[in-house]
Design a protein around this motif. Sequence first.
Motif, PDB file in Angstrom:
ATOM      1  N   GLY A 156       0.868  -1.175   0.000  1.00  0.00           N
ATOM      2  CA  GLY A 156       0.000   0.000   0.000  1.00  0.00           C
ATOM      3  C   GLY A 156       0.901   1.220   0.000  1.00  0.00           C
ATOM      4  O   GLY A 156       2.129   1.099   0.088  1.00  0.00           O
ATOM      5  N   ILE A 157       0.317   2.381  -0.084  1.00  0.00           N
ATOM      6  CA  ILE A 157       1.144   3.599  -0.066  1.00  0.00           C
ATOM      7  C   ILE A 157       0.374   4.707   0.645  1.00  0.00           C
ATOM      8  O   ILE A 157      -0.859   4.638   0.754  1.00  0.00           O
ATOM      9  N   GLY A 158       1.100   5.710   1.129  1.00  0.00           N
ATOM     10  CA  GLY A 158       0.448   6.805   1.857  1.00  0.00           C
ATOM     11  C   GLY A 158      -0.237   6.250   3.089  1.00  0.00           C
ATOM     12  O   GLY A 158       0.320   5.448   3.839  1.00  0.00           O
ATOM     13  N   GLY A 159      -1.488   6.612   3.250  1.00  0.00           N
ATOM     14  CA  GLY A 159      -2.232   6.171   4.429  1.00  0.00           C
ATOM     15  C   GLY A 159      -2.437   4.664   4.474  1.00  0.00           C
ATOM     16  O   GLY A 159      -2.755   4.104   5.523  1.00  0.00           O
ATOM     17  N   SER A 160      -2.254   3.993   3.360  1.00  0.00           N
ATOM     18  CA  SER A 160      -2.423   2.543   3.344  1.00  0.00           C
ATOM     19  C   SER A 160      -1.115   1.818   3.634  1.00  0.00           C
ATOM     20  O   SER A 160      -1.025   0.597   3.504  1.00  0.00           O
ATOM     21  N   ASP A 161      -0.118   2.587   4.027  1.00  0.00           N
ATOM     22  CA  ASP A 161       1.199   2.027   4.358  1.00  0.00           C
ATOM     23  C   ASP A 161       1.754   2.643   5.647  1.00  0.00           C
ATOM     24  O   ASP A 161       2.142   1.934   6.572  1.00  0.00           O
ATOM     25  N   LYS A 211      -7.421   2.155  -0.375  1.00  0.00           N
ATOM     26  CA  LYS A 211      -8.802   2.638  -0.208  1.00  0.00           C
ATOM     27  C   LYS A 211      -9.528   2.616  -1.553  1.00  0.00           C
ATOM     28  O   LYS A 211     -10.619   2.094  -1.676  1.00  0.00           O
ATOM     29  N   THR A 212      -8.885   3.174  -2.566  1.00  0.00           N
ATOM     30  CA  THR A 212      -9.534   3.287  -3.876  1.00  0.00           C
ATOM     31  C   THR A 212      -9.327   2.049  -4.742  1.00  0.00           C
ATOM     32  O   THR A 212     -10.087   1.783  -5.653  1.00  0.00           O
ATOM     33  N   PHE A 213      -8.278   1.317  -4.462  1.00  0.00           N
ATOM     34  CA  PHE A 213      -7.822   0.185  -5.283  1.00  0.00           C
ATOM     35  C   PHE A 213      -7.532   0.614  -6.725  1.00  0.00           C
ATOM     36  O   PHE A 213      -7.627  -0.179  -7.669  1.00  0.00           O
ATOM     37  N   GLU A 217       0.822   2.879  -7.901  1.00  0.00           N
ATOM     38  CA  GLU A 217       1.959   2.231  -7.220  1.00  0.00           C
ATOM     39  C   GLU A 217       1.523   0.893  -6.609  1.00  0.00           C
ATOM     40  O   GLU A 217       2.188  -0.130  -6.762  1.00  0.00           O
ATOM     41  N   THR A 218       0.396   0.938  -5.930  1.00  0.00           N
ATOM     42  CA  THR A 218      -0.067  -0.255  -5.220  1.00  0.00           C
ATOM     43  C   THR A 218      -0.513  -1.343  -6.194  1.00  0.00           C
ATOM     44  O   THR A 218      -0.168  -2.525  -6.019  1.00  0.00           O
ATOM     45  N   ILE A 219      -1.249  -0.947  -7.209  1.00  0.00           N
ATOM     46  CA  ILE A 219      -1.739  -1.966  -8.149  1.00  0.00           C
ATOM     47  C   ILE A 219      -0.558  -2.574  -8.926  1.00  0.00           C
ATOM     48  O   ILE A 219      -0.514  -3.783  -9.171  1.00  0.00           O
ATOM     49  N   GLY A 272     -10.670   8.945   5.926  1.00  0.00           N
ATOM     50  CA  GLY A 272      -9.617   9.484   5.062  1.00  0.00           C
ATOM     51  C   GLY A 272      -8.411   8.551   5.074  1.00  0.00           C
ATOM     52  O   GLY A 272      -8.136   7.894   6.090  1.00  0.00           O
ATOM     53  N   GLY A 273      -7.682   8.479   3.963  1.00  0.00           N
ATOM     54  CA  GLY A 273      -6.532   7.570   3.885  1.00  0.00           C
ATOM     55  C   GLY A 273      -5.567   7.747   5.047  1.00  0.00           C
ATOM     56  O   GLY A 273      -5.127   6.784   5.672  1.00  0.00           O
ATOM     57  N   ARG A 274      -5.246   8.991   5.371  1.00  0.00           N
ATOM     58  CA  ARG A 274      -4.250   9.242   6.424  1.00  0.00           C
ATOM     59  C   ARG A 274      -4.833   9.082   7.825  1.00  0.00           C
ATOM     60  O   ARG A 274      -4.144   9.281   8.806  1.00  0.00           O
ATOM     61  N   TYR A 275      -6.114   8.794   7.884  1.00  0.00           N
ATOM     62  CA  TYR A 275      -6.786   8.568   9.173  1.00  0.00           C
ATOM     63  C   TYR A 275      -7.265   7.122   9.264  1.00  0.00           C
ATOM     64  O   TYR A 275      -8.193   6.823   9.994  1.00  0.00           O
ATOM     65  N   GLN A 354       3.984  13.258   9.045  1.00  0.00           N
ATOM     66  CA  GLN A 354       4.139  14.139   7.875  1.00  0.00           C
ATOM     67  C   GLN A 354       2.911  14.040   6.977  1.00  0.00           C
ATOM     68  O   GLN A 354       2.386  15.048   6.518  1.00  0.00           O
ATOM     69  N   GLN A 355       2.470  12.812   6.714  1.00  0.00           N
ATOM     70  CA  GLN A 355       1.272  12.698   5.875  1.00  0.00           C
ATOM     71  C   GLN A 355       0.060  13.254   6.610  1.00  0.00           C
ATOM     72  O   GLN A 355      -0.722  14.036   6.057  1.00  0.00           O
ATOM     73  N   LEU A 356      -0.063  12.854   7.881  1.00  0.00           N
ATOM     74  CA  LEU A 356      -1.229  13.289   8.657  1.00  0.00           C
ATOM     75  C   LEU A 356      -1.355  14.815   8.632  1.00  0.00           C
ATOM     76  O   LEU A 356      -2.412  15.371   8.371  1.00  0.00           O
ATOM     77  N   ASP A 506      -9.313  16.880   2.401  1.00  0.00           N
ATOM     78  CA  ASP A 506      -9.112  16.533   0.992  1.00  0.00           C
ATOM     79  C   ASP A 506      -7.604  16.551   0.711  1.00  0.00           C
ATOM     80  O   ASP A 506      -6.792  16.812   1.598  1.00  0.00           O
ATOM     81  N   GLN A 507      -7.221  16.218  -0.497  1.00  0.00           N
ATOM     82  CA  GLN A 507      -5.788  16.197  -0.860  1.00  0.00           C
ATOM     83  C   GLN A 507      -5.635  16.352  -2.361  1.00  0.00           C
ATOM     84  O   GLN A 507      -4.990  15.564  -3.028  1.00  0.00           O
ATOM     85  N   TRP A 508      -6.238  17.415  -2.887  1.00  0.00           N
ATOM     86  CA  TRP A 508      -6.206  17.610  -4.344  1.00  0.00           C
ATOM     87  C   TRP A 508      -4.785  17.837  -4.832  1.00  0.00           C
ATOM     88  O   TRP A 508      -4.486  17.599  -6.008  1.00  0.00           O
ATOM     89  N   GLY A 509      -3.938  18.301  -3.949  1.00  0.00           N
ATOM     90  CA  GLY A 509      -2.560  18.621  -4.346  1.00  0.00           C
ATOM     91  C   GLY A 509      -1.741  17.431  -4.816  1.00  0.00           C
ATOM     92  O   GLY A 509      -0.652  17.606  -5.358  1.00  0.00           O
ATOM     93  N   VAL A 510      -2.241  16.218  -4.625  1.00  0.00           N
ATOM     94  CA  VAL A 510      -1.465  15.059  -5.087  1.00  0.00           C
ATOM     95  C   VAL A 510      -1.855  14.654  -6.512  1.00  0.00           C
ATOM     96  O   VAL A 510      -1.224  13.779  -7.112  1.00  0.00           O
ATOM     97  N   GLU A 511      -2.890  15.294  -7.055  1.00  0.00           N
ATOM     98  CA  GLU A 511      -3.460  14.811  -8.320  1.00  0.00           C
ATOM     99  C   GLU A 511      -2.611  15.130  -9.558  1.00  0.00           C
ATOM    100  O   GLU A 511      -2.425  14.292 -10.422  1.00  0.00           O
ATOM    101  N   GLY A 513       0.546  15.610 -10.190  1.00  0.00           N
ATOM    102  CA  GLY A 513       1.721  14.762 -10.430  1.00  0.00           C
ATOM    103  C   GLY A 513       1.325  13.403 -10.986  1.00  0.00           C
ATOM    104  O   GLY A 513       1.989  12.844 -11.871  1.00  0.00           O
ATOM    105  N   LYS A 514       0.195  12.869 -10.469  1.00  0.00           N
ATOM    106  CA  LYS A 514      -0.267  11.557 -10.948  1.00  0.00           C
ATOM    107  C   LYS A 514      -0.608  11.629 -12.435  1.00  0.00           C
ATOM    108  O   LYS A 514      -0.242  10.760 -13.219  1.00  0.00           O
ATOM    109  N   VAL A 515      -1.324  12.690 -12.821  1.00  0.00           N
ATOM    110  CA  VAL A 515      -1.754  12.850 -14.216  1.00  0.00           C
ATOM    111  C   VAL A 515      -0.531  13.005 -15.120  1.00  0.00           C
ATOM    112  O   VAL A 515      -0.430  12.375 -16.176  1.00  0.00           O
TER     113      VAL A 515
HETATM  114  O1  F6P Z   1      -2.272  10.249  -3.337  1.00  0.00           O
HETATM  115  C1  F6P Z   1      -2.572  10.496  -2.008  1.00  0.00           C
HETATM  116  C2  F6P Z   1      -3.419   9.409  -1.436  1.00  0.00           C
HETATM  117  O2  F6P Z   1      -4.702   9.506  -1.955  1.00  0.00           O
HETATM  118  C3  F6P Z   1      -3.431   9.416   0.066  1.00  0.00           C
HETATM  119  O3  F6P Z   1      -4.314  10.319   0.597  1.00  0.00           O
HETATM  120  C4  F6P Z   1      -3.732   8.004   0.357  1.00  0.00           C
HETATM  121  O4  F6P Z   1      -3.434   7.679   1.677  1.00  0.00           O
HETATM  122  C5  F6P Z   1      -2.830   7.316  -0.642  1.00  0.00           C
HETATM  123  O5  F6P Z   1      -2.914   8.127  -1.791  1.00  0.00           O
HETATM  124  C6  F6P Z   1      -3.179   5.906  -0.976  1.00  0.00           C
HETATM  125  O6  F6P Z   1      -4.455   5.816  -1.519  1.00  0.00           O
HETATM  126  P1  F6P Z   1      -5.195   4.427  -1.631  1.00  0.00           P
HETATM  127  O7  F6P Z   1      -5.364   3.890  -0.251  1.00  0.00           O
HETATM  128  O8  F6P Z   1      -6.494   4.718  -2.292  1.00  0.00           O
HETATM  129  O9  F6P Z   1      -4.333   3.511  -2.454  1.00  0.00           O
END
Ligand code: F6P
Length: 550
Positions: A156-161, A211-213, A217-219, A272-275, A354-356, A506-511, A513-515
């Motif tokens: 997982g990554i971010g809040g899922s890690d 969270k979103t699957f 990175e995770t997939i 929320g992912g970080r929670y 840091q993420q929180l 929310d966390q729109w600021g991560v979007e 870079g992904k795109v």
């Molecule tokens: O890109 C940021 C983020 O959405 C975080 O808020 C979240 O914890 C992380 O990615 C991982 O998201 P997911 O659990 O949906 O894979």
Amino acid sequence: MNAESRARLDRIPEWTALAEHRDQLGEVQLRELFAADPARGTAYTLQVGDLHIDYSKHLVTDETLRLLRDLAAATDVFGLRDAMFRGEKINTTEDRAVLHTALRAPREAVVEVDGENVVPAVHAVLDKMSSFSEKVRSGEWTGHTGKRIKNVVNIGIGGSDLGPAMAYEALRSFTDRGLTVRFVSNVDGADLHEAVRDLDAAETLFIIASKTFTTIETITNATSARDWLLTELKAGQDAVAKHFVALSTNAEKVSEFGIDTANMFEFWDWVGGRYSYDSAIGLSLMIAIGPDRFREMLDGFHLVDEHFRTAPAESNVPLLMGLLGIWYGNFHDAQSHAVLPYSHYLSKFTAYLQQLDMESNGKYVDRDGKEVDWQTGPVVWGTPGTNGQHAYYQLIHQGTKLIPADFIGFAEPVADLLPGLVAQHDLLMANFFAQTQALAFGKTPDEVRAEGVAEELVPHKTFKGNHPTTTILAKELTPSVLGQLIALYEHKVFVQGAVWNIDSFDQWGVELGKVLAKRVEPALTEGAEVPDLDGSTTALVAKYRDLRGR
Ligand code: F6P
């Protein structure tokens, strides 16, 4: 929540009063504050659960604290807090409730989202996690070839890690030492490589946490892990069921990936992912420490939730911590906040924070979308003591920046420490106490001279002091104490976001870079056309292709 537009924060009288107070206080000295009030070291303390909080070494007076509380009242921090606990959709840009507090509510509690009590569903998932964890821990759950599971790899990554990885380190002394538990997050293949290279696939369980699957990175890592497993086992898709489980809100995507939804542990969009590490995302941790310890941790969280929900402003620790951060960030121009745990087991604590903190409060527009004119979230950083003392503490002591810091320490070493190492704990804690003392009170030029130091070296050896710190001291680092600590910081972040009038959820600021990564990636392959990128990126992509002979 249809929050009415709020008056600009920096124009309300409570804000102006703080700015004036800051001017009046000038360069107030901690030495003077302690000299004027010999009881300060005990008076400026609070207790919540097992946590003793000493905030005496802050550049504040009773008046400062009163004015800060006035600011919290004027910005209705407790009103927003109550709305959060009631399940209102305070994450306005995503139209979601913010209910990580429901994840640790007792079974009999009632917390409603859209008129539905979510607590039974929370406990149903916790029960399913407990039953699964026990099966893995007891050896009842076996892999495809019938071998007992000895390795757990969370992908997982971010809040899922960060949450489970941090908590696994923090609670290592409570873990089943016969299990190997690893965390893979980085899309750099090296991460997965190092995690699996010495493992027996037949004994390995992968937990795919997302969270979103849909997180690339995770997939990607999950797909590679599945390929590795099937190759190692020389097995077909049917082997996946015994070696892969999913933690997600997205059953459809989990199923698409090939994981049976019977092996999916659910959570909800109001987490929320970080929670989320006290939700299903904590499964790897629960397997490591067992369901009872996990419950103790949830109870620790809940204890601080109740404190935050009910304690009056004067003794409300998350409120105080949030307001102190505002005092430095908004009225002293501090740009960062150090969190310095004096426990090796908290080695990932600050990275988690840091993420929180930074994903929550790194915002430049307010809830109404208007650009703010005041500083928002700080840069959060730090590593465990005493290592930092031999690296960056120099800058905290004698640099030109104001860096407020939290020091976190424990009276007892962990219970299973080798007996021969127990004596080292006092040395660790002596450093813990010495650092906040040195930061607060420093060493005057006269004190330096009195040691016979040559005059030209006096400025170099002088410590101005007056560096503010909070000390958080507990008896020992238990699952409950960890839960208490995390909830404290969650609510501190909440308080600050509420005052700054930003959406901390929310966390729109991560979007972006992904795109852009999606756009750039195809251009890295041999012979591919490079899309219309900016001059720098085009040149860098060309250089990369050249270096790779493409
Ligand atoms: O890109 C940021 C983020 O959405 C975080 O808020 C979240 O914890 C992380 O990615 C991982 O998201 P997911 O659990 O949906 O894979």
